[in-house]
Design an enzyme around this catalytic site. Structure first.
Site, short mmCIF file in Angstrom:
data_model
loop_
_atom_site.label_atom_id
_atom_site.label_comp_id
_atom_site.label_asym_id
_atom_site.label_seq_id
_atom_site.Cartn_x
_atom_site.Cartn_y
_atom_site.Cartn_z
N HIS A 154 61.73 84.33 119.58
CA HIS A 154 61.09 83.05 119.92
C HIS A 154 60.17 83.20 121.12
O HIS A 154 59.13 82.56 121.20
CB HIS A 154 62.16 82.01 120.23
N GLU B 275 52.60 100.21 97.02
CA GLU B 275 53.09 100.86 98.24
C GLU B 275 54.07 101.99 97.94
O GLU B 275 54.62 102.60 98.84
CB GLU B 275 53.69 99.83 99.21
N ASP C 142 54.07 101.31 103.96
CA ASP C 142 55.08 102.00 103.16
C ASP C 142 54.48 103.15 102.36
O ASP C 142 55.11 104.20 102.24
CB ASP C 142 55.77 101.01 102.22
N CYS D 230 46.76 95.58 102.86
CA CYS D 230 47.36 94.69 103.86
C CYS D 230 48.27 95.40 104.84
O CYS D 230 48.98 94.77 105.61
CB CYS D 230 48.11 93.54 103.17
C1 PEP Z 1 53.06 97.63 103.88
O1 PEP Z 1 54.05 98.27 103.50
O2 PEP Z 1 51.96 98.15 104.11
C2 PEP Z 1 53.15 96.18 104.12
C3 PEP Z 1 52.08 95.48 104.40
O3 PEP Z 1 54.35 95.59 104.02
P1 PEP Z 1 55.49 95.64 105.16
O4 PEP Z 1 54.85 96.17 106.42
O5 PEP Z 1 55.99 94.25 105.31
O6 PEP Z 1 56.49 96.59 104.57
MG MG Z 2 55.79 97.32 102.66
#
Ligand code: PEP
Ligand code: MG
Length: 611
Positions: A217, A459, A483, A530
């Protein structure tokens, strides 16, 4: 590149901590970046005064009066907390105000109250010393609890406990941070939400704490207040004392104690660079995200909580490329209901409209555990029963979430995405569950978008290598490099010892990314990325050159990525990508990419990208 651990554990009892001092030499500490910005200033160590009230024996006749005093102290504290809750809800939103409901629960804990009264009668001592004794016992037990939820309650109990003690001892009502006499960087073992919320914004330059994760928080509050912060530094309170000079870099999670002149100059430069980018941001926000030759590239933001939407918009992102919904399931005892989830997803979808939000279904596991689910610990959690594997095995949880997402799809531009897909079969299985949920909703006459786009996160190397097949069935791809890198290079993303092997520029990774993008484009679907790699400024040109359609990054990285996108043509980027694909090592790629960035976008590259 790595995300720090998300679990708040605290072995130290903050009511009893001992501080000791080391040398005046420069010392660099690495923690968790909680709120961006760079500040240089003097330290104000906060909250280390031990609230250990003096012990005083009392006569038997005094007992009723002491109990009465205790009850009065509790009532006074309750009134204060309600007042704070109202102020924070009004000024920062109800989501922040709600934190204080947990504090009220501590006050109403019958077991705690009864234990204090029973001990007081038995030991015949003043109530504040008895209360402190009971409180410390609670904190010690909770700090060692196996249950993460219980451990996370330590800061609530400490916060309320201190407040009650102050009231019992006739102390001040404030937290001490509202009336700092001069500007300072606040250093503390932990800052409670109420300490943070009541901070004197003009005087607190930034803050650094021993404990806390990026979802604590305190971190969330810091971002809302726009106060640069680093949390989870482990021992910052041991190595600084009042008046020490420190540099705090909230972007990289770094605190430098007693910096040398050279470091101060370097960071002053970096601070100016950051501030000028911030200024430029206002202009950049209104400019389109396109290459020099006018090719559109989508720049989106990643969010963890609904309140992060504001930051996505203020940084000029055009959509949300990843909504990590599992954060909604954390820090609580129960699972969120369909209605609660629906309200959260709907609120994100309506606020981000007309842009889209890609809602990722529950990505539990790896380094993200949910205490309420009692999932057994595994030897290889990142390769275990996680993400879509878990959801397919627990249709009750999965369907509740899907119902909420589908219902919210009637209110905005919402896309659905599954994490950790390893092949087309898994994708089809998940789709079959979506179909069941759609049928139920239709039967019940509940509106939703029947054509909601459903994409796959790529991933896992097996998904990357069969992305030609997946592209025929998925509406879009989003590459999860965090990942993908760990699985393709066999490098645990949270293991510090092998962090040097975690290379986004490794030829194996770049070739997998190229394959995914090419396979996606062959089937005319959009391919985004992402993972943290999307916000790595030295790699933006390579990704552009490989043909990436969408970058989704933490909102603060968006302006710099936009600046780079606007500084090159697609052809230039393609040329860069072709060159790096011919290289043999990650280091070569990295050096080349940094040099190119310096050549083409010198003001963004700065000294910083040299590490
Ligand atoms: C990733 O694996 O690149 C991803 C965006 O997901 P997370 O970081 O939540 O595993
Ligand atoms: Mg991931």
């Amino acid at each position: 590149m790595q995300r720090a651990g998300l679990i708040l554990t605290t072995k130290k009892n903050p009511m009893r901590q001992n501080r000791h001092r080391t040398s005046k030499k420069q010392l660099q500490l690495k923690g968790v970046p909680a709120a961006p910005g760079i500040v240089i200033g003097r330290v104000h160590v906060f909250g280390t005064e031990e609230l250990m009230p003096p012990k005083r024996n009392i006569a038997a006749e005094e007992i009723p009066a002491e109990i009465e005093r205790f009850k009065k102290g509790l009532a006074e504290t309750k009134k204060e907390i309600i007042e704070i809750e109202e102020t924070i809800s009004r000024e920062m939103g109800v989501e922040h105000g709600r934190i204080f409901s947990a504090h009220l629960l501590v006050l109403e804990d019958v077991v705690l109250v009864e234990e204090v009264i029973a001990r007081l009668k038995k030991k015949k001592r003043n109530v504040e010393s008895i209360f402190a004794e009971v409180l410390n016992k609670y904190i010690d037990v909770l700090s060692d609890a196996k249950d993460e939820y219980l451990r996370e309650r330590v800061s609530d109990i400490t916060d309320v406990g201190k407040r009650i003690l102050r009231n019992l001892m006739g102390g001040r009502r404030d937290s001490g941070l509202e009336d700092l006499s001069e500007k300072a960087i606040v250093v503390a073992y932990d800052l409670s939400p109420s300490d943070t919320a009541m901070m004197h914004k003009g005087r607190v330059l930034g803050f650094a704490t021993d404990i806390g994760g990026r979802t604590s928080h305190t971190a969330i509050m810091a971002k809302s207040l726009e106060i640069p912060a680093v949390v989870g530094l482990e021992n910052v309170t041991d190595v600084v004392e009042n008046g020490d000079r420190v540099i705090l870099d909230g972007m990289h999670g770094v605190v430098i104690v007693n910096p040398t002149k050279r470091f101060i100059e370097k960071y002053e430069k970096e601070k100016k660079r950051y501030e000028s980018i911030e200024k430029e941001l206002v202009e950049l926000k209104l400019l389109p995200s396109e290459t020099l030759d006018g090719e559109k590239v989508v720049l989106a933001g990643n969010i963890e909580l609904p309140e992060d939407v504001a930051s996505v918009l203020s940084h000029g992102a055009e959509g949300i490329g990843l909504y990590r919904t599992e954060y909604f399931f954390m820090n609580r005892r129960d699972l969120p209901s369909e209605e609660e989830q629906f309200n959260a997803y709907k609120s994100v979808a309506t606020r981000i409209k007309p842009y889209y939000v890609i809602v990722r279904t529950l990505d539990l596991g790896g380094d993200k555990f949910l205490s309420q689910l009692d999932v057994p610990r595994e030897m290889n959690p990142f390769m275990g029963w996680r993400a879509i594997r878990f959801c397919l095995a627990r249709p009750d949880i999965f369907k509740t979430q899907l119902r909420a997402i589908l219902r919210a799809s009637a209110f905005g531009n919402l896309k659905l995405m599954y994490p950790m897909i390893s092949g087309v079969e898994e994708f089809r299985q998940a789709n079959a569950v979506v179909e069941e949920v759609k049928t139920d909703l239709k039967k019940q006459g509940i509106p939703f978008n029947e054509n909601i786009p459903i994409g796959a996160m790529i991933e896992v190397p097996s998904a990357a290598l069969t992305s030609d097949v997946l592209a025929k069935e998925a509406a879009f791809f989003s590459i999860g490099t965090n990942d993908l890198i760990q699985y393709s290079l066999a490098v645990d993303r949270v293991n510090e010892k092998i962090a040097y092997l975690y290379e986004p520029t490794h030829p194996a990774v770049l070739n997998l990314i190229k394959l995914i993008i090419d396979n996606g484009h062959r089937e005319n679907i959009s391919v985004g990325l992402c993972g943290e790699m999307a916000g790595d400024i030295s790699l933006v040109m390579i990704l552009l050159g490989l043909g990436l359609d969408e970058f989704s990054t933490s909102p603060i990285a968006v302006p710099e990525v936009k600046k780079i996108v606007r500084s090159v043509t697609r052809a230039q980027a393609k040329d860069i990508a072709e060159k790096v694909l011919g290289m043999q090592t990650g280091k070569q790629v990295q050096q080349f990419a940094r040099a190119k960035l310096k050549e083409l976008v010198p003001d963004v590259a700065g000294e910083w990208s040299e590490g």
